[in-house]
Design a protein around this motif. Sequence first.
Motif, PDB file in Angstrom:
ATOM      1  N   ALA A 274     101.412  63.832 -45.988  1.00 20.26           N
ATOM      2  CA  ALA A 274     102.761  64.400 -46.005  1.00 20.26           C
ATOM      3  C   ALA A 274     103.308  64.462 -47.426  1.00 20.26           C
ATOM      4  N   ALA A 275     102.984  63.433 -48.232  1.00 24.26           N
ATOM      5  CA  ALA A 275     103.439  63.423 -49.622  1.00 24.26           C
ATOM      6  C   ALA A 275     102.796  64.554 -50.412  1.00 24.26           C
ATOM      7  N   VAL A 276     101.521  64.821 -50.133  1.00 23.03           N
ATOM      8  CA  VAL A 276     100.844  65.936 -50.807  1.00 23.03           C
ATOM      9  C   VAL A 276     101.494  67.258 -50.414  1.00 23.03           C
ATOM     10  N   ALA A 277     101.780  67.409 -49.124  1.00 18.04           N
ATOM     11  CA  ALA A 277     102.412  68.640 -48.659  1.00 18.04           C
ATOM     12  C   ALA A 277     103.794  68.809 -49.284  1.00 18.04           C
ATOM     13  N   ALA A 278     104.542  67.703 -49.389  1.00 22.83           N
ATOM     14  CA  ALA A 278     105.873  67.767 -50.000  1.00 22.83           C
ATOM     15  C   ALA A 278     105.782  68.143 -51.468  1.00 22.83           C
ATOM     16  N   ALA A 279     104.769  67.629 -52.152  1.00 21.56           N
ATOM     17  CA  ALA A 279     104.584  67.972 -53.567  1.00 21.56           C
ATOM     18  C   ALA A 279     104.287  69.453 -53.729  1.00 21.56           C
ATOM     19  N   ARG A 280     103.452  69.967 -52.853  1.00 17.29           N
ATOM     20  CA  ARG A 280     103.127  71.396 -52.937  1.00 17.29           C
ATOM     21  C   ARG A 280     104.372  72.241 -52.659  1.00 17.29           C
ATOM     22  N   ALA A 281     105.175  71.803 -51.687  1.00 20.72           N
ATOM     23  CA  ALA A 281     106.381  72.550 -51.355  1.00 20.72           C
ATOM     24  C   ALA A 281     107.371  72.557 -52.517  1.00 20.72           C
ATOM     25  N   ALA A 282     107.316  71.492 -53.335  1.00 17.45           N
ATOM     26  CA  ALA A 282     108.198  71.406 -54.502  1.00 17.45           C
ATOM     27  C   ALA A 282     107.592  72.091 -55.719  1.00 17.45           C
ATOM     28  N   GLY A 283     106.422  72.671 -55.532  1.00 14.79           N
ATOM     29  CA  GLY A 283     105.765  73.357 -56.637  1.00 14.79           C
ATOM     30  C   GLY A 283     105.141  72.421 -57.651  1.00 14.79           C
ATOM     31  N   VAL A 284     104.744  71.224 -57.186  1.00 13.99           N
ATOM     32  CA  VAL A 284     104.184  70.203 -58.069  1.00 13.99           C
ATOM     33  C   VAL A 284     102.742  69.920 -57.678  1.00 13.99           C
ATOM     34  N   ASP A 285     101.866  69.777 -58.666  1.00 20.84           N
ATOM     35  CA  ASP A 285     100.490  69.363 -58.420  1.00 20.84           C
ATOM     36  C   ASP A 285     100.494  67.863 -58.130  1.00 20.84           C
ATOM     37  N   PRO A 286     100.143  67.439 -56.920  1.00 17.66           N
ATOM     38  CA  PRO A 286     100.229  66.015 -56.581  1.00 17.66           C
ATOM     39  C   PRO A 286      99.322  65.141 -57.431  1.00 17.66           C
ATOM     40  N   GLU A 287      98.181  65.661 -57.826  1.00 19.90           N
ATOM     41  CA  GLU A 287      97.257  64.886 -58.673  1.00 19.90           C
ATOM     42  C   GLU A 287      97.914  64.570 -60.017  1.00 19.90           C
ATOM     43  N   LEU A 288      98.483  65.590 -60.646  1.00 15.60           N
ATOM     44  CA  LEU A 288      99.105  65.402 -61.953  1.00 15.60           C
ATOM     45  C   LEU A 288     100.379  64.573 -61.853  1.00 15.60           C
ATOM     46  N   ALA A 289     101.133  64.762 -60.767  1.00 12.55           N
ATOM     47  CA  ALA A 289     102.377  64.018 -60.601  1.00 12.55           C
ATOM     48  C   ALA A 289     102.118  62.525 -60.466  1.00 12.55           C
ATOM     49  N   LEU A 290     101.119  62.161 -59.650  1.00  9.72           N
ATOM     50  CA  LEU A 290     100.799  60.745 -59.467  1.00  9.72           C
ATOM     51  C   LEU A 290     100.232  60.157 -60.757  1.00  9.72           C
ATOM     52  N   ARG A 291      99.407  60.926 -61.455  1.00 12.72           N
ATOM     53  CA  ARG A 291      98.836  60.431 -62.713  1.00 12.72           C
ATOM     54  C   ARG A 291      99.953  60.179 -63.741  1.00 12.72           C
ATOM     55  N   LYS A 292     100.919  61.078 -63.795  1.00 21.85           N
ATOM     56  CA  LYS A 292     102.037  60.913 -64.730  1.00 21.85           C
ATOM     57  C   LYS A 292     102.854  59.665 -64.375  1.00 21.85           C
ATOM     58  N   SER A 293     103.078  59.461 -63.092  1.00 24.97           N
ATOM     59  CA  SER A 293     103.889  58.331 -62.665  1.00 24.97           C
ATOM     60  C   SER A 293     103.213  56.998 -62.972  1.00 24.97           C
ATOM     61  N   ILE A 294     101.923  56.866 -62.635  1.00 23.14           N
ATOM     62  CA  ILE A 294     101.240  55.587 -62.866  1.00 23.14           C
ATOM     63  C   ILE A 294     101.046  55.366 -64.361  1.00 23.14           C
ATOM     64  N   THR A 295     100.865  56.433 -65.125  1.00 25.16           N
ATOM     65  CA  THR A 295     100.709  56.312 -66.573  1.00 25.16           C
ATOM     66  C   THR A 295     101.974  55.761 -67.214  1.00 25.16           C
ATOM     67  N   GLU A 296     103.109  56.292 -66.799  1.00 21.55           N
ATOM     68  CA  GLU A 296     104.369  55.851 -67.387  1.00 21.55           C
ATOM     69  C   GLU A 296     104.739  54.447 -66.942  1.00 21.55           C
ATOM     70  N   ARG A 297     104.595  54.143 -65.662  1.00 18.87           N
ATOM     71  CA  ARG A 297     105.005  52.836 -65.151  1.00 18.87           C
ATOM     72  C   ARG A 297     104.103  51.709 -65.643  1.00 18.87           C
ATOM     73  N   ALA A 298     102.809  52.004 -65.831  1.00 19.24           N
ATOM     74  CA  ALA A 298     101.875  50.961 -66.257  1.00 19.24           C
ATOM     75  C   ALA A 298     101.648  50.948 -67.764  1.00 19.24           C
ATOM     76  N   GLY A 299     102.272  51.893 -68.489  1.00 18.76           N
ATOM     77  CA  GLY A 299     102.081  51.943 -69.931  1.00 18.76           C
ATOM     78  C   GLY A 299     100.680  52.342 -70.329  1.00 18.76           C
ATOM     79  N   LEU A 300     100.057  53.213 -69.537  1.00 21.91           N
ATOM     80  CA  LEU A 300      98.675  53.607 -69.826  1.00 21.91           C
ATOM     81  C   LEU A 300      98.565  54.487 -71.063  1.00 21.91           C
ATOM     82  N   GLU A 301      99.702  54.996 -71.545  1.00 23.24           N
ATOM     83  CA  GLU A 301      99.636  55.812 -72.762  1.00 23.24           C
ATOM     84  C   GLU A 301      99.189  54.984 -73.951  1.00 23.24           C
ATOM     85  N   ARG A 302      99.236  53.648 -73.804  1.00 20.37           N
ATOM     86  CA  ARG A 302      98.746  52.771 -74.876  1.00 20.37           C
ATOM     87  C   ARG A 302      97.225  52.745 -74.942  1.00 20.37           C
TER      88      ARG A 302
END
Length: 315
Positions: A274-302
């Motif tokens: 359902a989350a994937v479907a909601a992401a698509r409906a919002a015009g968002v790539d769910p793969e990229l959205a989740l990667r961005k979220s975990i990267t920012e919250r966990a500080g993976l940009e370091r």
Amino acid sequence: MSEITWLLTSPRIPAGLLTVEAWDALQDAEAVAAFFESPTVEAVRDAGIEVELVEDAAEFIETGGVWIVGDEGDEELREALAEYVAGGEVELEIVYGSWDPPGARLLDLVEAVARLHAEDGCPWHHEQTHQTLGPYLLEESYEVLDAIAGGDPDELREELGDLLFQPLLHASLAEDFDIDEVAGDLVEKIIRRHPHVWGDADPDDLYQHWNEAKAAEKPHRDHPADGVSRQLPSLSLAAKVIERFHDQGEELELPDLPEGLKLEADEVGDFLLAAVAAARAAGVDPELALRKSITERAGLERLDPQGHVAESIEH
């Protein structure tokens, strides 16, 4: 009635390493024969025992002795001897001079890969690099998972072989190490991380031993997600990063589920769908959205692409 000893040996074991039973049979034999030269034949001769090479084994069958079986198994002679034994004309004893230990066929695989990369080997393999072979490693891994899901042991056996092929290909291309060093490093790591098996540590503390060993091996790591591959799909990456933070006692700050929502185990799949479907409906790539979220919250940009803390980051 002639007495024949059928001496079987493994081509993967040094030729002179024969059993005591085999050497006793060779020393006591009236005659020792074989069809072709082989390392075993040479080792027996080096021990001072005469070996006759024959094209036709008829005379040997009549007189008896020790027959050194060739690498191909000498099937026609074996079938003929079976008929003589059934007719009461020959007494046959099978002696194993050496045999394959577990994993011996891996030596054949190493030899086959070396042959592919030889000067007169396969042109396609000559053109490959670590980078061009990379996608095959990922593809074969997923095919193993498909075979596991399918529950077909024959398919799993085949796919595991295809996956095993990949590390050997990469090791054969490397200039700074070979497959023996890869295997040696792995054996040392396995032993080091299992002191409850290769030592007297308490098995109840096996996870603690594992984590302590990893920490000692990688003292430069100071981020919970150090070493987590950034090539993982975002869902696997998120799960692994959350697990790493938890294991180090640094719970990652995560978004809350909608108020009142509590998922049972069998509902998780539909929730994610359902989350994937909601992401698509919002015009968002769910793969990229989740990667961005975990990267920012966990500080993976370091971390660099290999999952290591970038040297330019000040601690």
